[in-house]
Design an enzyme around this catalytic site. Sequence first.
Site, PDB file in Angstrom:
ATOM      1  N   LEU A 190       0.897  -1.120  -0.025  1.00 46.09           N
ATOM      2  CA  LEU A 190      -0.059   0.004   0.101  1.00 46.09           C
ATOM      3  C   LEU A 190       0.788   1.138  -0.029  1.00 46.09           C
ATOM      4  O   LEU A 190       1.753   1.488   0.864  1.00 46.09           O
ATOM      5  CB  LEU A 190      -1.014  -0.064   1.218  1.00 46.09           C
ATOM      6  CG  LEU A 190      -1.841   1.132   1.156  1.00 46.09           C
ATOM      7  CD1 LEU A 190      -3.171   0.796   0.192  1.00 46.09           C
ATOM      8  CD2 LEU A 190      -2.622   0.923   2.675  1.00 46.09           C
ATOM      9  N   ASP A 191       0.703   2.284  -1.106  1.00 44.95           N
ATOM     10  CA  ASP A 191       1.283   3.478  -0.829  1.00 44.95           C
ATOM     11  C   ASP A 191       2.822   3.381  -1.401  1.00 44.95           C
ATOM     12  O   ASP A 191       3.454   4.290  -1.086  1.00 44.95           O
ATOM     13  CB  ASP A 191       0.955   4.338   0.170  1.00 44.95           C
ATOM     14  CG  ASP A 191      -0.514   4.419   0.544  1.00 44.95           C
ATOM     15  OD1 ASP A 191      -0.802   4.813   1.487  1.00 44.95           O
ATOM     16  OD2 ASP A 191      -1.151   4.578  -0.688  1.00 44.95           O
ATOM     17  N   GLU A 192       3.412   2.388  -1.725  1.00 45.46           N
ATOM     18  CA  GLU A 192       4.767   2.025  -1.853  1.00 45.46           C
ATOM     19  C   GLU A 192       5.085   1.887  -3.299  1.00 45.46           C
ATOM     20  O   GLU A 192       6.269   1.762  -3.485  1.00 45.46           O
ATOM     21  CB  GLU A 192       5.191   0.564  -1.104  1.00 45.46           C
ATOM     22  CG  GLU A 192       4.839   0.605   0.506  1.00 45.46           C
ATOM     23  CD  GLU A 192       6.128   1.335   0.998  1.00 45.46           C
ATOM     24  OE1 GLU A 192       6.058   1.672   2.218  1.00 45.46           O
ATOM     25  OE2 GLU A 192       6.936   1.645   0.370  1.00 45.46           O
TER      26      GLU A 192
END
Length: 279
Positions: free
Chosen positions: A222-224
């Site tokens: 997530l969000d990486e």
Amino acid sequence: MDLNVVTLTCPDRPGIVHAITGGIVAAGGNITELQQFSSPDSGLFFTRIQVSGAGEQELRNAISVTTTGFGARLRVDDATRPLRTLILASKAGHAVNDLLFRWQSGDLPVDIVRIMANHQVLAPMAEFYEVPFTSRVVTKETKGEFEDEIRRVVEEESIELVVLARYMQILSPELCEFLAWRAINIHHSFLPGFKGANPYRQAHTRGVKLIGATAHFVTSDLDEGPIIEQNVVRVDHTMEVPKLVRKGQAQESQTLAEAVRLFAEHRVLADGDRTVIFR
Ligand SMILES: Nc1nc2c(c(=O)[nH]1)N[C@@H](CN(C=O)c1ccc(C(=O)N[C@@H](CCC(=O)O)C(=O)O)cc1)CN2
């Protein structure tokens, strides 16, 4: 007049540009824009070359010959063909509306084929822009079916880009794999700061003086995902969360639209977990 974009990645070595441009000349092409980068970290060479006057297949054939043995990842794309795009959305309409307006204004080289959402709220906006709209309540029970529908649309509509325009559901690892390097999310913070669903509240609590937005490829982390574009704006102690949200939405819309433009113009190349951007 044919106008194509050649993008190539291969292990760096002398003579790559010489070989590629030799293929372009052999195909009868004229170079109108050329950018290159050699990564000291990965040892890879990257280039984007805009070519007029030669056909897509002729270029692909000629350059494949002149770069034989280079271990190259070669793409040739028609620079005049808009990218078939699917938008995923939830309730927030600012980033969706910005994309639709820029598309209708001819400012984005995409063709927005459909909007799929986990809420009905944006149906009137889709109708206004005459874009087919699908919505379904997404719960733990229905998430799998909705993701299957997303896959079906991507395949049946020959979608080349999926844009998560403030879509607030986490995609499964399987769907991330299926959409690898062709799904872009707008995260409402200046990553790596303030991951998750409530970055503006986190920003307010921390008392930061800059907030921002990040467009990145979607991965199962997530969000990486690899970052494509970022922007920031100055804020101060007088601003409560609602004001931060309003200031941030402008950054989100601008950042996402620019990331979509860069991707659709074939200006984004993969370098491991990072990107090379030829602006
Ligand atoms: N596999 C991925 N899916 C998604 C990503 C991603 O990076 N990888 N980004 C998000 C967008 N996003 C932040 O930018 C984000 C969205 C949602 C959440 C979250 O915690 N959602 C909750 C439900 C929230 C709700 O229903 O409103 C959850 O899914 O449990 C965090 C970050 C899009 N998908």
